[in-house]
Motif scaffolding. Structure first.
Motif, mmCIF file in Angstrom:
data_model
loop_
_atom_site.group_PDB
_atom_site.id
_atom_site.type_symbol
_atom_site.label_atom_id
_atom_site.label_comp_id
_atom_site.label_asym_id
_atom_site.label_seq_id
_atom_site.Cartn_x
_atom_site.Cartn_y
_atom_site.Cartn_z
ATOM 1 N N UNK A 131 -92.537 -23.162 65.909
ATOM 2 C CA UNK A 131 -93.778 -23.260 65.160
ATOM 3 C C UNK A 131 -93.528 -23.084 63.668
ATOM 4 N N UNK A 132 -92.652 -22.147 63.321
ATOM 5 C CA UNK A 132 -92.364 -21.859 61.918
ATOM 6 C C UNK A 132 -90.864 -21.856 61.666
ATOM 7 N N UNK A 133 -90.457 -22.518 60.601
ATOM 8 C CA UNK A 133 -89.047 -22.543 60.181
ATOM 9 C C UNK A 133 -88.891 -22.079 58.732
ATOM 10 N N UNK A 134 -89.982 -21.742 58.090
ATOM 11 C CA UNK A 134 -89.916 -21.400 56.674
ATOM 12 C C UNK A 134 -89.457 -19.955 56.452
ATOM 13 N N UNK A 135 -88.747 -19.781 55.334
ATOM 14 C CA UNK A 135 -88.690 -20.603 54.130
ATOM 15 C C UNK A 135 -87.584 -21.667 54.115
ATOM 16 N N UNK A 136 -86.948 -21.922 55.240
ATOM 17 C CA UNK A 136 -85.945 -22.974 55.318
ATOM 18 C C UNK A 136 -84.546 -22.431 55.524
ATOM 19 N N UNK A 137 -83.659 -23.277 56.035
ATOM 20 C CA UNK A 137 -82.320 -22.817 56.421
ATOM 21 C C UNK A 137 -81.411 -22.443 55.259
ATOM 22 N N UNK A 138 -81.690 -22.939 54.068
ATOM 23 C CA UNK A 138 -80.808 -22.679 52.934
ATOM 24 C C UNK A 138 -81.347 -21.626 51.980
ATOM 25 N N UNK A 139 -82.353 -20.875 52.401
ATOM 26 C CA UNK A 139 -82.908 -19.858 51.515
ATOM 27 C C UNK A 139 -81.826 -18.819 51.202
ATOM 28 N N UNK A 140 -81.640 -18.468 49.930
ATOM 29 C CA UNK A 140 -80.548 -17.565 49.528
ATOM 30 C C UNK A 140 -80.890 -16.072 49.702
ATOM 31 N N UNK A 141 -80.922 -15.623 50.945
ATOM 32 C CA UNK A 141 -81.319 -14.244 51.247
ATOM 33 C C UNK A 141 -80.469 -13.215 50.502
ATOM 34 N N UNK A 142 -79.167 -13.400 50.522
ATOM 35 C CA UNK A 142 -78.270 -12.415 49.883
ATOM 36 C C UNK A 142 -78.545 -12.326 48.383
#
Length: 193
Positions: free
Chosen positions: A168-179
């Motif tokens: 249902x939800x994939x945000x904020x997206x696979x390449x979000x720079x968490x670190x």
């Protein structure tokens, strides 16, 4: 948190028409900033969606507190002392921050359209880091960040084949720079390496 501090200085205040009908809360209830992507083409489309009434009893809709456009421009649509509807089960203890991004638009639940279409811009990341650092000055209980995808892990039938299930939800997206965001703010990235 008084009425003045509930609207953060240095961002455009664009209150939703129903913001005063949203449930009030105390600042010490806020612990988490939830990062979203609008999965819509632009800020105007996000605003149109945010103004829609989804809850007839309260006459309120779904939205975040803050919206960050691709150029880093930040708008606040809901006061911090109000509970915005942005992530089921976590609204009362969180702030919703929406990044303008196409995501899977316009076929969110099509099984062949689950790849993320657009990267978050460097200007959005810089604005997000600045926003989070300023929020921590006003909300000492804020200590973590999480993605919408971590908190809403439900599946729904695919729009092109109801026998298939998609997230249902994939945000904020696979390449979000968490670190990068975590290191720049000191906020713990919930469940992220």
């Amino acid at each position: 948190m008084n009425a003045t501090s509930a609207w953060l200085e240095g961002v455009d205040h664009k209150p939703l028409s129903y913001w005063k009908r949203l449930q009030a809360r105390a600042p010490e209830e806020i612990e988490l900033a939830v990062i979203h992507a609008t999965e819509l083409p632009d800020l105007a489309a996000a605003r149109e969606y945010g103004e829609r009434i989804h809850y007839p009893v309260s006459q309120t809709g779904n939205s975040g507190h803050f919206y960050i456009d691709r150029d880093g421009h930040v708008e606040q649509w809901v006061a911090l002392d109000r509970v915005a509807h942005h992530v089921a089960g976590h609204n009362r203890s969180s702030i919703g921050i929406e990044l303008i991004n196409l995501g899977r638009f316009p076929d969110w639940f099509n099984s062949d359209h689950q790849a993320w279409r657009e990267a978050i811009t460097p200007a959005q990341i810089a604005a997000l880091i600045d926003l989070l650092n300023r929020l921590m000055e006003h909300i000492p209980t804020l200590d973590g960040i999480a993605g919408h995808d971590q908190l809403d892990v439900r599946f729904v039938p695919a729009s092109d084949d109801p026998n298939l299930q998609v997230r249902r939800k994939l945000d904020p997206g696979p390449d979000f720079p968490w670190r990068t965001v975590s290191e720049a703010t000191g906020l713990s990235a919930l469940g992220r390496p």
